[in-house]
Design a protein around this motif. Structure first.
Motif, PDB file in Angstrom:
ATOM      1  N   ASP A 132      12.643  14.810  15.689  1.00  0.00           N
ATOM      2  CA  ASP A 132      11.204  15.008  15.520  1.00  0.00           C
ATOM      3  C   ASP A 132      10.630  15.662  16.766  1.00  0.00           C
ATOM      4  OD1 ASP A 132      10.963  13.947  12.974  1.00  0.00           O
ATOM      5  OD2 ASP A 132      10.732  11.903  13.720  1.00  0.00           O
ATOM      6  N   ASP A 133       9.531  16.361  16.590  1.00  0.00           N
ATOM      7  CA  ASP A 133       8.855  17.010  17.698  1.00  0.00           C
ATOM      8  C   ASP A 133       7.867  16.020  18.298  1.00  0.00           C
ATOM      9  OD1 ASP A 133       7.359  18.528  19.454  1.00  0.00           O
ATOM     10  OD2 ASP A 133       7.423  20.300  18.181  1.00  0.00           O
ATOM     11  N   ALA A 134       8.268  15.407  19.388  1.00  0.00           N
ATOM     12  CA  ALA A 134       7.425  14.395  20.031  1.00  0.00           C
ATOM     13  C   ALA A 134       6.214  15.007  20.715  1.00  0.00           C
ATOM     14  CB  ALA A 134       8.249  13.604  21.038  1.00  0.00           C
ATOM     15  N   GLN A 136       4.217  17.226  19.505  1.00  0.00           N
ATOM     16  CA  GLN A 136       3.178  17.561  18.529  1.00  0.00           C
ATOM     17  C   GLN A 136       2.661  16.289  17.863  1.00  0.00           C
ATOM     18  OE1 GLN A 136       2.074  20.723  17.980  1.00  0.00           O
ATOM     19  NE2 GLN A 136       3.473  21.455  19.535  1.00  0.00           N
ATOM     20  N   ASP A 137       1.412  16.297  17.493  1.00  0.00           N
ATOM     21  CA  ASP A 137       0.825  15.163  16.788  1.00  0.00           C
ATOM     22  C   ASP A 137       0.810  15.485  15.289  1.00  0.00           C
ATOM     23  OD1 ASP A 137      -0.280  12.676  16.560  1.00  0.00           O
ATOM     24  OD2 ASP A 137      -2.340  13.343  16.925  1.00  0.00           O
ATOM     25  N   SER A 138       1.983  15.819  14.776  1.00  0.00           N
ATOM     26  CA  SER A 138       2.092  16.239  13.389  1.00  0.00           C
ATOM     27  C   SER A 138       3.396  15.726  12.811  1.00  0.00           C
ATOM     28  CB  SER A 138       2.040  17.768  13.299  1.00  0.00           C
ATOM     29  OG  SER A 138       2.196  18.176  11.976  1.00  0.00           O
ATOM     30  N   ASP A 139       3.370  15.386  11.533  1.00  0.00           N
ATOM     31  CA  ASP A 139       4.581  14.890  10.908  1.00  0.00           C
ATOM     32  C   ASP A 139       5.333  15.982  10.148  1.00  0.00           C
ATOM     33  OD1 ASP A 139       2.766  15.221   8.886  1.00  0.00           O
ATOM     34  OD2 ASP A 139       3.111  13.285   7.949  1.00  0.00           O
ATOM     35  N   ASN A 140       4.908  17.227  10.268  1.00  0.00           N
ATOM     36  CA  ASN A 140       5.607  18.295   9.566  1.00  0.00           C
ATOM     37  C   ASN A 140       6.288  19.284  10.521  1.00  0.00           C
ATOM     38  OD1 ASN A 140       3.139  19.489  10.373  1.00  0.00           O
ATOM     39  ND2 ASN A 140       3.324  21.015   8.750  1.00  0.00           N
ATOM     40  N   GLU A 142       9.669  19.648  13.141  1.00  0.00           N
ATOM     41  CA  GLU A 142      10.932  19.114  13.632  1.00  0.00           C
ATOM     42  C   GLU A 142      11.599  20.152  14.511  1.00  0.00           C
ATOM     43  OE1 GLU A 142      12.632  16.239  10.113  1.00  0.00           O
ATOM     44  OE2 GLU A 142      13.318  18.314  10.146  1.00  0.00           O
ATOM     45  N   LYS A 170       3.033  21.110   4.252  1.00  0.00           N
ATOM     46  CA  LYS A 170       2.494  19.752   4.120  1.00  0.00           C
ATOM     47  C   LYS A 170       2.509  19.260   2.677  1.00  0.00           C
ATOM     48  CE  LYS A 170      -0.240  19.786   8.262  1.00  0.00           C
ATOM     49  NZ  LYS A 170      -0.839  18.765   9.025  1.00  0.00           N
ATOM     50  N   MET A 173       7.462  18.781   1.860  1.00  0.00           N
ATOM     51  CA  MET A 173       8.124  18.695   3.161  1.00  0.00           C
ATOM     52  C   MET A 173       9.555  19.225   3.148  1.00  0.00           C
ATOM     53  SD  MET A 173       5.921  17.566   5.336  1.00  0.00           S
ATOM     54  CE  MET A 173       6.701  16.710   6.680  1.00  0.00           C
TER      55      MET A 173
END
Length: 194
Positions: A132-134, A136-140, A142, A170, A173
């Motif tokens: 995961d991309d720590a 960024q404040d996004s769940d989409n 990687e 979004k 996914m």
């Protein structure tokens, strides 16, 4: 009545466990499909000769070079259309609606394939992982981390750890919106000096 309460309790617990298992299976299926799309795309962009996605026609331009005929121009346009169709067939299903065309127009799509061809290399992805991309404040978003080995004509092998940022749609996914190189592990620099 006590047995009835116990049976109801057991039934409710089994239903909760079953629902949790089904939700986990769905999440794992999405993660697996997403990882498959990432790996398929990045292999297409880095493995040479791979599956024939990179076979440019070399054209001589400049003073004294003959102008292409109408037939040569038509042949060139046909070849460009065939190349795009080949890429569409290879990785088009990895992208969200309309995003394949955006990807196809980006110069970096064939950057590493071109370096490999120009230097007489065979390249292969030897490891692939996701984190995961720590930042960024996004769940989409990687990071796809892969190791690419490059073997020259003499059999010398160099290894490069690459980091690619993948942005997902979004709404689905599993589908890619955008891919961007963060770090090529020194691949470009290793072959620009030669």
């Amino acid at each position: 009545m006590n047995n009835r309460k116990f049976a109801t309790y057991i039934f409710i617990m089994m239903a909760i466990i079953l629902i949790a298992a089904l939700m986990t299976a769905c999440m794992n299926e999405n993660i697996t499909k997403r990882a498959e799309n990432e790996e398929k795309l990045l292999k297409a962009m880095t493995e040479y000769p791979g599956n024939g996605l990179y076979d440019p026609v070399e054209t001589v331009i400049g003073l004294g070079a003959p102008e292409p005929t109408a037939e040569e121009l038509a042949e060139s346009e046909q070849r460009a259309a065939e190349e795009k169709e080949t890429w569409q067939n290879a990785v088009g299903d990895c992208f969200a609606d309309g995003m394949f065309d955006t990807f196809y127009k980006d110069w970096f799509r064939t950057e590493y394939l071109g370096v490999a061809k120009a230097n007489g290399l065979e390249t292969a992805v030897t490891s692939f992982g996701i984190e995961d991309d720590a930042s960024q404040d996004s769940d989409n978003i990687e990071h796809a981390l892969l190791t690419v080995t490059a073997t020259d004509k003499e059999g010398n092998v160099k290894s490069f750890d690459m980091d690619w940022q993948i942005i997902f749609d979004k709404d689905d996914m599993n589908l890619i919106q955008k891919v961007e190189l963060i770090d090529d592990g020194g691949f470009w620099d290793a072959y620009q000096e030669e």
